[in-house]
Design an enzyme around this catalytic site. Structure first.
Site: not given
Ligand SMILES: Nc1ncnc2c1ncn2[C@@H]1O[C@H](COP(=O)(O)OP(=O)(O)OP(=O)(O)O)[C@@H](O)[C@H]1O
Ligand SMILES: Nc1nc(=O)c2ncn([C@H]3C[C@H](O)[C@@H](CO)O3)c2[nH]1
Length: 250
Positions: A50, A54, A124, A183
């Site tokens: 998280i 991604k 994703e 983040r």
């Molecule tokens: N390299 C980085 N440096 C600083 N902040 C970042 C970076 N990459 C992403 N962020 C910020 O961190 C937060 C999480 O990034 P992002 O949504 O891309 O992560 P994610 O892996 O998709 O999270 P989730 O699993 O919760 O969907 C966002 O607010 C994003 O703008």
């Molecule tokens: N329990 C559980 N199972 C999943 O397959 C799964 N995939 C994502 N997530 C949670 C992580 C982030 O909070 C939020 C967005 O990624 O959702 C999950 N939680």
């Protein structure tokens, strides 16, 4: 016409037993034309904790016409006929882990089955990270009863065996838990306000266990990116590896 998936080599009564190397046991996407099979996209699963970045990676690659980005269905998870499944999960993991992971598995299959004429699909996460990271963590944290864990495991094995869920490359955004947690807090998703750093540390361990130590089947080659870097450095990293991620489609 059934696809000859390069991934599925599933024993009858066990989990996916796949090759974690580059070679595949059947036709790969690029070979299908030589056998006059219809083309299928090159499927990339973007995996990571998280807050590892991604969504940011997927937004970067959406600029290419050849890319179909398939984000996690957060809207579905936060509004299931008015029920906030994700919110419930983080309010009471013991009560809702089975329900959420069951629903997450369904929506993962729907992600995998996205129809597109694009040549690259960026997912994703995947059904595999639900099983090997989230379900495993829920069970080992005591938030899934053994019977619930067994039901989810049998569903996973059935789906991988009977559904078309190919992955050709995994991009693992490897980031330190403290960085992900910073983040996550910064992004401030309503449902995640109560998420403790201990969950991020646990999920980190399961991602490492799966994608680095390969203690669970890895359905495709893994490209590991250092996701601790700042945004600008990450963009340079994405650019440096774009040919691998886009499978030479540019
Ligand atoms: N390299 C980085 N440096 C600083 N902040 C970042 C970076 N990459 C992403 N962020 C910020 O961190 C937060 C999480 O990034 P992002 O949504 O891309 O992560 P994610 O892996 O998709 O999270 P989730 O699993 O919760 O969907 C966002 O607010 C994003 O703008
Ligand atoms: N329990 C559980 N199972 C999943 O397959 C799964 N995939 C994502 N997530 C949670 C992580 C982030 O909070 C939020 C967005 O990624 O959702 C999950 N939680």
């Amino acid at each position: 016409m059934p696809w000859l998936s390069p991934l599925r080599d599933v024993d009858n009564n066990s989990q996916v037993s796949t090759d974690s190397g580059m070679k595949s046991s059947a036709v790969s996407p690029s070979d299908s034309s030589s056998l006059n099979l219809p083309h299928r996209p090159f499927v990339v699963s973007v995996e990571g904790n998280i807050g590892s970045g991604k969504t940011t990676l997927m937004q970067y690659f959406e600029r290419y016409d050849c890319v179909e980005a398939v984000p996690e269905p957060i809207d579905k998870w936060t509004n299931l006929k008015g029920h906030n499944a994700l919110g419930n999960l983080y309010m009471d993991a013991n009560r809702w882990s089975f329900s959420f992971n069951t629903y997450a598995s369904l929506t993962r299959c729907q992600m995998h089955e996205t129809k597109t004429n694009k040549s690259v699909v960026l997912l994703e996460r995947s059904l595999y990270s639900t099983r090997y990271c989230f379900v495993e963590n829920s069970y080992q944290s005591g938030d899934l009863h053994e019977m619930e864990y067994e039901i989810l495991t049998r569903w996973f094995n059935y789906l991988v065996k009977h559904e078309h869920l190919p992955i050709d490359l995994i991009v693992y955004l490897k980031a330190e838990p403290v960085k992900c947690y910073e983040r996550l807090r910064q992004r401030h998703r309503r449902e995640e306000v109560s998420v403790p750093i201990s969950l991020i540390e646990d999920l980190h361990r399961f991602h490492e266990c799966w994608l680095i130590e390969k203690k669970y089947p890895v359905p495709a080659p893994v490209l590991i990116l250092d996701a601790n870097l700042d945004r600008a450095s990450m963009q340079s990293l994405f650019d440096e590896h774009k040919s691998k991620i886009l499978c030479g489609q540019i």
